[in-house]
Write a protein that holds these residues in place. Structure first.
Motif, short mmCIF file in Angstrom:
data_model
loop_
_atom_site.label_atom_id
_atom_site.label_comp_id
_atom_site.label_asym_id
_atom_site.label_seq_id
_atom_site.Cartn_x
_atom_site.Cartn_y
_atom_site.Cartn_z
N GLU A 207 0.81 -1.23 0.00
CA GLU A 207 0.00 0.00 0.00
C GLU A 207 0.85 1.28 0.00
O GLU A 207 0.39 2.32 -0.45
CB GLU A 207 -0.98 -0.01 1.17
CG GLU A 207 -2.23 -0.78 0.80
CD GLU A 207 -3.36 -0.64 1.81
OE1 GLU A 207 -3.16 -1.10 2.95
OE2 GLU A 207 -4.41 -0.06 1.48
N ILE B 71 1.01 2.85 -3.46
CA ILE B 71 -0.21 3.18 -4.22
C ILE B 71 -0.49 4.68 -4.14
O ILE B 71 -0.46 5.28 -3.06
CB ILE B 71 -1.41 2.37 -3.67
CG1 ILE B 71 -1.14 0.87 -3.88
CG2 ILE B 71 -2.72 2.78 -4.35
CD1 ILE B 71 -2.17 -0.06 -3.30
N ASN B 72 -0.70 5.27 -5.31
CA ASN B 72 -1.10 6.68 -5.35
C ASN B 72 -2.16 6.84 -6.45
O ASN B 72 -2.64 5.85 -6.99
CB ASN B 72 0.12 7.58 -5.58
CG ASN B 72 0.79 7.26 -6.90
OD1 ASN B 72 0.14 7.20 -7.95
ND2 ASN B 72 2.10 7.03 -6.88
N LYS B 73 -2.46 8.10 -6.79
CA LYS B 73 -3.55 8.33 -7.76
C LYS B 73 -3.23 7.76 -9.15
O LYS B 73 -4.13 7.48 -9.94
CB LYS B 73 -3.80 9.83 -7.88
CG LYS B 73 -4.65 10.36 -6.76
CD LYS B 73 -5.11 11.78 -7.07
CE LYS B 73 -5.90 12.29 -5.88
NZ LYS B 73 -5.64 13.70 -5.60
N THR C 118 -1.62 4.96 -9.73
CA THR C 118 -1.53 3.49 -9.74
C THR C 118 -2.78 2.88 -10.37
O THR C 118 -3.91 3.22 -9.98
CB THR C 118 -1.37 2.96 -8.30
OG1 THR C 118 -0.36 3.73 -7.64
CG2 THR C 118 -0.98 1.51 -8.30
N ILE D 88 -6.30 -5.55 -1.23
CA ILE D 88 -5.74 -4.20 -1.45
C ILE D 88 -6.18 -3.67 -2.81
O ILE D 88 -6.55 -2.51 -2.96
CB ILE D 88 -4.19 -4.23 -1.31
CG1 ILE D 88 -3.82 -4.53 0.14
CG2 ILE D 88 -3.55 -2.93 -1.79
CD1 ILE D 88 -2.35 -4.85 0.38
N LYS E 273 -9.75 -2.51 -2.60
CA LYS E 273 -9.85 -1.26 -1.83
C LYS E 273 -9.48 -0.04 -2.68
O LYS E 273 -10.09 1.01 -2.57
CB LYS E 273 -8.92 -1.39 -0.61
CG LYS E 273 -8.94 -0.22 0.32
CD LYS E 273 -8.20 -0.58 1.60
CE LYS E 273 -7.64 0.68 2.24
NZ LYS E 273 -6.57 0.36 3.18
N HIS E 274 -8.45 -0.21 -3.54
CA HIS E 274 -7.95 0.94 -4.31
C HIS E 274 -8.37 0.89 -5.78
O HIS E 274 -7.87 1.66 -6.59
CB HIS E 274 -6.42 0.99 -4.22
CG HIS E 274 -5.92 1.21 -2.83
ND1 HIS E 274 -5.79 2.46 -2.27
CD2 HIS E 274 -5.55 0.32 -1.88
CE1 HIS E 274 -5.33 2.34 -1.03
NE2 HIS E 274 -5.19 1.05 -0.76
N ASN E 275 -9.27 -0.03 -6.11
CA ASN E 275 -9.78 -0.15 -7.48
C ASN E 275 -8.64 -0.39 -8.51
O ASN E 275 -8.55 0.32 -9.50
CB ASN E 275 -10.59 1.11 -7.82
CG ASN E 275 -11.43 0.91 -9.05
OD1 ASN E 275 -11.73 -0.23 -9.41
ND2 ASN E 275 -11.76 1.99 -9.74
N LEU E 276 -7.82 -1.36 -8.21
CA LEU E 276 -6.69 -1.67 -9.10
C LEU E 276 -6.92 -3.02 -9.79
O LEU E 276 -7.57 -3.90 -9.23
CB LEU E 276 -5.38 -1.76 -8.30
CG LEU E 276 -5.03 -0.57 -7.42
CD1 LEU E 276 -3.76 -0.86 -6.63
CD2 LEU E 276 -4.87 0.69 -8.28
#
Ligand SMILES: Cc1ncc(COP(=O)(O)O)c(C=O)c1O
Length: 374
Positions: free
Chosen positions: A116, A119-121, A123, A144, A147-150
């Protein structure tokens, strides 16, 4: 001579089957996009517990195509590990995206507890590399990612048939990418690659990108059922009929070969455990497929050259982490201290002979000579 890898004994065993498969294709009259590829795509994806599969030219293309199918490109970042083969990163960079590297854990796999932090905008995706034949901790990675829409594109080039919590490599993320490079657990007699997925929409798009972004379109004259028409920019990356046919002959042996690799791995572990050498750890949730058997010792160069004089050939996968190579050092800052474990391991790892046709006697010699040296 004991080689670190050898396909000739396997070829001796399968020669007639392989030659008859090649002959069948040559006589059949279809060399690209034919019945052997259809059958192989169905069987290899089913083996890896996925609904859809696409044969491609190699795993580098497979990863690029999967990322492109999610519109990942310039300005985006993709997270992976630096102790991988160069092509993992080549594939990311081919899309126009930048690579970010997470350090590794005691299994030489992505340290998910640090993921984590990267992770930034920008990613957009994670490419976990199931290195040496062992899968990353996919539950945490998927949690993960959600959570971060990856997106998650599994690099399974080294882990055909490996499992994590009884799930096959490539069946957990959005797509799984495999290599059939000859040295791999499941190798062709030349280049080849594969993408598996359970997502039908993604499958359709990846299939189109694999073949020049084209789809069949009816001509206004009414002639032909459909001619190829470029809907979007793609690439040309195909697994040919000859290789699909050869791989179909090999597939029934894959489980048996992985079991043999595990048997060889167990013997190395049992007989080398009292030596002052780091042995590979198998995560309790994993079934390691032992693509390679990687050990570590601070005097590895000396050990390797002494064993080489005894005609025992070892290898290093890989002596340089990606982030220290000229081509990719710009992805980390010059004072980067985030990848200490990756850098430390690269200096001392080496791999012992590992392939299903390695005989007990040959393995015995490797073990005996290592014991004498260490
Ligand atoms: C971890 C990893 N990823 C990707 C690749 C690329 O595979 P290919 O040679 O089929 O493009 C390899 C092969 O060396 C690999 O080991």
């Amino acid at each position: 001579m004991i080689k670190v890898w050898d396909y000739l004994k396997e070829y001796e065993l399968l020669r007639e089957d392989i030659l008859s498969a090649v002959d069948e294709v040559f006589k059949n009259g279809t060399l690209i996009f034919g019945p052997k590829l259809d059958e192989f795509e169905e069987k290899f994806s089913t083996y890896h517990e996925c609904k859809y599969g696409i044969g491609v030219g190699n795993c580098t293309d497979a990863i690029t195509i999967a990322l492109k199918a999610f519109d990942i490109g310039a300005g985006d970042e993709v997270i992976t590990t630096s102790n991988t083969a160069v092509p993992t990163v080549t594939a990311i960079v081919n899309t126009g995206a930048s690579a970010k590297f997470v350090d590794i854990n005691q299994y030489s796999l992505m340290d998910v507890d640090r993921l984590e932090n990267f992770i930034n905008k920008k990613t957009k995706a994670i490419v976990p590399v199931h290195l040496y034949g062992q899968m990353c901790e996919m539950d945490k990675i998927m949690e993960i990612a959600k959570k971060h829409n990856l997106k998650v594109i599994e690099d399974c080039a080294q882990s055909h048939g490996a499992t994590y919590k009884n799930k096959k490599a490539g069946s957990i993320g959005d797509a799984g990418c495999y290599s059939f490079y000859p040295t791999k657990i499941f190798g062709a007699y030349g280049d080849g690659g594969f993408i598996s997925t359970n997502n039908e929409k993604l499958y359709d798009r990846m299939k189109r990108i694999r073949f020049l972004g084209m789809e069949k379109k009816k001509m206004s004259s009414g002639h032909w059922n459909g001619k190829y028409y470029a809907v979007e920019h793609g690439t040309n990356s195909r697994l040919d009929e000859v290789h699909a046919a050869i791989l179909l002959k090999k597939l029934p042996y894959l489980d048996e070969w992985i079991n043999r690799r595990r048997q060889i791995g167990k013997r190395y572990n049992d007989e080398l455990k009292n030596l002052d050498i780091e042995l590979p750890l198998e995560h309790p949730d994993n079934k390691h497929a032992y693509y390679i058997f990687v050990v570590a010792h601070p005097d590895r160069d000396k050990i390797m050259s002494k064993l080489s004089k005894k005609n025992i050939h070892l290898n290093i996968s890989y002596p340089w982490p990606i982030h220290i190579m000229d081509a990719y050092r710009h992805f980390v800052c010059s004072s980067c201290t985030c990848l200490t474990k990756t850098e430390e391991m690269a200096k001392k790892i080496f791999s012992l002979p590992m392939y299903p046709t390695l005989t007990d006697d040959e393995q015995g010699i490797v073990i005996k000579e290592l014991k004498k040296l260490i």
